[in-house]
Scaffold this active site. Structure first.
Site, mmCIF file in Angstrom:
data_model
loop_
_atom_site.group_PDB
_atom_site.id
_atom_site.type_symbol
_atom_site.label_atom_id
_atom_site.label_comp_id
_atom_site.label_asym_id
_atom_site.label_seq_id
_atom_site.Cartn_x
_atom_site.Cartn_y
_atom_site.Cartn_z
ATOM 1 C CE1 TYR A 6 -2.778 -6.196 5.522
ATOM 2 C CE2 TYR A 6 -4.121 -8.156 5.717
ATOM 3 C CZ TYR A 6 -3.291 -7.346 4.970
ATOM 4 O OH TYR A 6 -3.012 -7.686 3.681
ATOM 5 C CG HIS A 39 -2.054 0.878 1.213
ATOM 6 N ND1 HIS A 39 -1.952 2.257 1.124
ATOM 7 C CD2 HIS A 39 -3.381 0.602 1.237
ATOM 8 C CE1 HIS A 39 -3.155 2.783 1.118
ATOM 9 N NE2 HIS A 39 -4.047 1.822 1.167
ATOM 10 N N GLY A 70 0.370 -5.021 1.763
ATOM 11 C CA GLY A 70 -0.861 -5.314 1.018
ATOM 12 C C GLY A 70 -0.594 -5.957 -0.334
HETATM 13 O O1 YXS Z 1 12.585 8.627 -0.723
HETATM 14 P P1 YXS Z 1 11.809 8.602 -2.010
HETATM 15 O O2 YXS Z 1 10.904 9.781 -2.221
HETATM 16 O O3 YXS Z 1 12.645 8.226 -3.207
HETATM 17 O O4 YXS Z 1 10.768 7.356 -1.859
HETATM 18 C C1 YXS Z 1 11.274 6.068 -1.553
HETATM 19 C C2 YXS Z 1 10.278 5.397 -0.626
HETATM 20 O O5 YXS Z 1 9.742 6.270 0.349
HETATM 21 C C3 YXS Z 1 9.215 4.988 -1.610
HETATM 22 N N1 YXS Z 1 8.410 3.878 -1.091
HETATM 23 C C4 YXS Z 1 7.112 3.975 -0.718
HETATM 24 N N2 YXS Z 1 6.284 5.033 -0.708
HETATM 25 C C5 YXS Z 1 5.011 4.807 -0.256
HETATM 26 N N3 YXS Z 1 4.576 3.602 0.164
HETATM 27 C C6 YXS Z 1 5.388 2.531 0.148
HETATM 28 N N4 YXS Z 1 4.905 1.341 0.538
HETATM 29 C C7 YXS Z 1 6.728 2.699 -0.291
HETATM 30 N N5 YXS Z 1 7.811 1.874 -0.403
HETATM 31 C C8 YXS Z 1 8.812 2.619 -0.901
HETATM 32 O O6 YXS Z 1 9.894 4.561 -2.776
HETATM 33 C C9 YXS Z 1 11.183 5.236 -2.837
HETATM 34 C C10 YXS Z 1 12.255 4.175 -2.916
HETATM 35 O O7 YXS Z 1 12.191 3.440 -1.700
HETATM 36 P P2 YXS Z 1 13.521 2.946 -0.972
HETATM 37 O O8 YXS Z 1 14.590 3.959 -1.133
HETATM 38 O O9 YXS Z 1 13.139 2.529 0.392
HETATM 39 O O10 YXS Z 1 13.853 1.657 -1.875
HETATM 40 P P3 YXS Z 1 14.739 0.401 -1.450
HETATM 41 O O11 YXS Z 1 14.927 -0.358 -2.702
HETATM 42 O O12 YXS Z 1 15.915 0.832 -0.655
HETATM 43 O O13 YXS Z 1 13.802 -0.431 -0.457
HETATM 44 C C11 YXS Z 1 12.660 -1.078 -0.992
HETATM 45 C C12 YXS Z 1 11.739 -1.479 0.189
HETATM 46 C C13 YXS Z 1 10.427 -2.033 -0.385
HETATM 47 C C14 YXS Z 1 12.441 -2.534 1.074
HETATM 48 C C15 YXS Z 1 11.472 -0.195 1.040
HETATM 49 O O14 YXS Z 1 11.041 0.837 0.178
HETATM 50 C C16 YXS Z 1 10.385 -0.446 2.060
HETATM 51 O O15 YXS Z 1 10.606 -1.090 3.102
HETATM 52 N N6 YXS Z 1 9.142 0.052 1.725
HETATM 53 C C17 YXS Z 1 8.016 -0.120 2.635
HETATM 54 C C18 YXS Z 1 7.507 -1.573 2.569
HETATM 55 C C19 YXS Z 1 6.276 -1.707 3.479
HETATM 56 O O16 YXS Z 1 6.376 -1.649 4.703
HETATM 57 N N7 YXS Z 1 5.104 -1.837 2.854
HETATM 58 C C20 YXS Z 1 3.829 -1.924 3.600
HETATM 59 C C21 YXS Z 1 3.030 -0.661 3.281
HETATM 60 S S1 YXS Z 1 1.547 -0.619 4.271
HETATM 61 C C22 YXS Z 1 0.605 -1.836 3.634
HETATM 62 O O17 YXS Z 1 0.878 -2.415 2.601
HETATM 63 C C23 YXS Z 1 -0.644 -2.234 4.377
HETATM 64 C C24 YXS Z 1 -1.414 -1.053 4.894
HETATM 65 S S2 YXS Z 1 -0.209 -3.284 5.716
HETATM 66 O O18 YXS Z 1 0.866 -2.570 6.431
HETATM 67 O O19 YXS Z 1 -1.372 -3.451 6.509
HETATM 68 O O20 YXS Z 1 0.233 -4.501 5.102
#
Ligand code: YXS
Length: 259
Positions: free
Chosen positions: A138, A64, A108
């Protein structure tokens, strides 16, 4: 700018998540492009859909779009939200949807993957269910779909630790259909899609919907449902939820206080 690319090759439709700058985060715009692609495939009588990201990605989808999670005291994962609507669209689409996965699947996006009918994944694939990392309540249907895909003990491990699990574990548990090397997975998936497209569409559509109805056959007393919703409300209204979003935006570890 479209955040997905859409291709049709005969009876097979392919949707490629294409917002690498944000790691294919499931924003309202990207989810809208996905729904539009499925509408287009319905009109063009596509018989099998492949949902993938660009070849070689390290992140299939970051889940998400956290920037779009509400900070007000609204339910962050309510019925009408775009991610919920997409999951239902995948489940209700009459033709089989095959997820072709490489890299990390986060939050998500795991549910989107599990809402597909088949999953083919490369050996580097991982799945992480992360609400506890953000303090997010969730969604009930989402929890049920996870428990339908995986043993409860594994769902608990994934939710409580919020750590990625390797695809081998999910394959052994039957949640992933095939693990295929990156240089062969596209051809493997296309061959699978072609074999589906050659079979009887009425039978496949009827069996897909029947399996969904049977899987949904779940008696839940209204008091139980109210309790489920109240548990989510308490989390969604917590300071921890707001701290989780704030920490993500500030790119720092969250400090949860259980309040
Ligand atoms: O700093 P900039 O502006 O370049 O942006 C970065 C990140 O902030 C952005 N980004 C996201 N923005 C919004 N929502 C996200 N889920 C998201 N994930 C990433 O993308 C740019 C590049 O990210 P960066 O530098 O972290 O890339 P990386 O290759 O070093 O790392 C990739 C990840 C996926 C490991 C890392 O971005 C990460 O941990 N992202 C969050 C993963 C996460 O926790 N997703 C759950 C979202 S909440 C959800 O899905 C549900 C509500 S729930 O939580 O209930 O499951």
């Amino acid at each position: 700018m479209a955040l997905v690319s859409v291709e049709e090759d005969g009876a097979i439709g392919t949707i490629t998540l294409d917002h690498p700058e944000k790691r294919n985060a499931l924003s309202e715009a990207l989810l809208g492009d996905l729904v539009a692609a499925f509408d287009q495939f319905r009109e063009h009588s596509i018989r099998a859909v492949v949902l993938r990201a660009r070849p070689g990605v390290k992140v299939w989808s970051a889940g998400h779009d956290v920037d779009e999670l509400p900070t007000s005291q609204r339910d962050p994962l309510g019925w009408s939200y775009p991610l919920r609507a997409l999951v239902r669209r995948l489940q209700e689409f009459p033709e089989p949807v095959i997820a072709l996965i490489e890299g990390g699947v986060w939050g998500g996006a795991c549910e989107v993957a599990f809402a597909c009918d088949l999953i083919n994944a490369t050996p580097d694939t991982t799945f992480a269910i992360t609400p506890a990392r953000l303090g997010v309540p969730y969604n009930v249907t989402g929890l049920k779909s996870l428990v339908a895909a995986l043993p409860v003990a594994v769902v608990k491990e994934m939710i409580f630790t919020a750590r990625p699990l390797g695809v081998e574990r999910l394959y052994q548990l039957g949640a992933v259909n095939h693990i295929v090397p990156a240089d062969r997975i596209a051809a493997f998936t296309t061959d699978q899609a072609r074999s589906i497209a050659a079979n009887a569409s009425l039978t496949i559509a009827a069996m897909k919907e029947s399996l969904r109805i049977l899987a949904d056959a779940h008696s839940l007393a209204p008091t139980q449902f109210e309790r489920l919703q109240d548990l989510r409300r308490q989390v969604g209204e917590s300071r921890d939820y707001r701290e989780g979003l704030k920490a993500f935006a500030e790119k720092r570890p969250p400090v949860f206080r259980g309040e």
